[in-house]
Design a protein around this motif. Structure first.
Motif, PDB file in Angstrom:
ATOM      1  N   VAL A 125       0.873  -1.172   0.000  1.00  0.00           N
ATOM      2  CA  VAL A 125       0.000   0.000   0.000  1.00  0.00           C
ATOM      3  C   VAL A 125       0.910   1.221   0.000  1.00  0.00           C
ATOM      4  N   PHE A 126       0.581   2.203  -0.858  1.00  0.00           N
ATOM      5  CA  PHE A 126       1.379   3.412  -0.968  1.00  0.00           C
ATOM      6  C   PHE A 126       0.515   4.640  -0.703  1.00  0.00           C
ATOM      7  N   GLU A 127       1.139   5.667  -0.155  1.00  0.00           N
ATOM      8  CA  GLU A 127       0.497   6.970   0.004  1.00  0.00           C
ATOM      9  C   GLU A 127       1.345   8.005  -0.720  1.00  0.00           C
ATOM     10  N   GLU A 128       0.663   8.996  -1.250  1.00  0.00           N
ATOM     11  CA  GLU A 128       1.367  10.069  -1.947  1.00  0.00           C
ATOM     12  C   GLU A 128       1.805  11.109  -0.926  1.00  0.00           C
ATOM     13  N   ASP A 129       3.088  11.477  -0.960  1.00  0.00           N
ATOM     14  CA  ASP A 129       3.568  12.509  -0.034  1.00  0.00           C
ATOM     15  C   ASP A 129       3.341  13.896  -0.632  1.00  0.00           C
ATOM     16  N   ASP A 130       3.774  14.937   0.060  1.00  0.00           N
ATOM     17  CA  ASP A 130       3.544  16.323  -0.380  1.00  0.00           C
ATOM     18  C   ASP A 130       4.209  16.638  -1.713  1.00  0.00           C
TER      19      ASP A 130
ATOM     20  N   HIS B 279       0.061  -2.002   6.898  1.00  0.00           N
ATOM     21  CA  HIS B 279      -1.211  -1.365   6.558  1.00  0.00           C
ATOM     22  C   HIS B 279      -2.319  -2.403   6.657  1.00  0.00           C
ATOM     23  N   SER B 280      -3.446  -2.004   7.221  1.00  0.00           N
ATOM     24  CA  SER B 280      -4.544  -2.951   7.437  1.00  0.00           C
ATOM     25  C   SER B 280      -5.111  -3.489   6.120  1.00  0.00           C
ATOM     26  N   ALA B 281      -5.081  -2.683   5.056  1.00  0.00           N
ATOM     27  CA  ALA B 281      -5.591  -3.155   3.762  1.00  0.00           C
ATOM     28  C   ALA B 281      -4.717  -4.285   3.219  1.00  0.00           C
ATOM     29  N   ALA B 282      -3.411  -4.158   3.361  1.00  0.00           N
ATOM     30  CA  ALA B 282      -2.504  -5.219   2.895  1.00  0.00           C
ATOM     31  C   ALA B 282      -2.724  -6.492   3.705  1.00  0.00           C
ATOM     32  N   ALA B 283      -2.913  -6.342   5.010  1.00  0.00           N
ATOM     33  CA  ALA B 283      -3.161  -7.513   5.864  1.00  0.00           C
ATOM     34  C   ALA B 283      -4.483  -8.190   5.492  1.00  0.00           C
TER      35      ALA B 283
END
Length: 176
Positions: A61-66, A76-80
């Motif tokens: 799971v990835f998040e976009e930084d600034d 991450h709970s979604a990956a689990a």
């Protein structure tokens, strides 16, 4: 020193067999997922390659930084959840269902089970031939119907209303 015992590769049981045994209301069986036209050795060979190689990719799971860069979020709970979608399925089983359903039917459905806090705790595959999308019902009192108001799942011919619609994941891999 004594070497450790050799690890034997074991083939996991068919996800369809596990689900049919544990949750017969899902009515998922290997033959039921594929339409009759798919029972061709060339089609089956291609599907086997896809369903075998797809789960080899790691779940991230990835998040976009600034700065617009993607940063991995670990854990991450979604990956689990995807790694172990429910007590009877592994990611490999989930991936097999996803590939077979997407390629044979063009639709993939999962029912999301949530805990008391509203967090997803399980994903259950639903057979696309038994699913109906319903829309146009006026639930707001404004006189306008929703594009999708709910889903109906008919495992034994009797429709079960699935709502809210956020509890049904519907993937259309070809964007139709």
């Amino acid at each position: 020193p004594v070497p450790p015992p050799a690890r034997r590769k074991m083939r996991p049981p068919s996800f369809a067999l596990v689900l049919a045994r544990m949750t017969p209301w899902l009515l998922i069986a290997s033959a039921a997922i594929l339409p009759p036209a798919a029972f061709n050795s060339a089609v089956i060979a291609c599907l086997n390659v896809l369903k075998t190689t797809f789960p080899e990719s790691p779940i991230r799971v990835f998040e976009e930084d600034d700065d617009g860069m993607l940063e991995p979020v670990i854990p991450h709970s979604a990956a689990a959840l995807i790694q172990r979608p429910n007590p009877y399925m592994t990611f490999g089983m989930l991936a097999s269902y996803l590939i077979l359903s997407a390629q044979a039917h063009g639709d993939v459905y999962f029912l999301v089970i949530r805990n008391g806090a509203g967090e997803p705790i399980a994903l259950w595959p639903l057979h696309p031939d038994l699913m109906t999308i319903k829309g146009g019902e006026d639930s707001s009192g404004t006189g306008e119907g929703a594009f999708i108001s709910h889903y109906e799942y008919s495992p034994r011919g009797t429709p079960i209303r699935l709502e809210p619609i956020e509890d049904v994941v519907h993937l259309r891999p070809y964007g139709l």
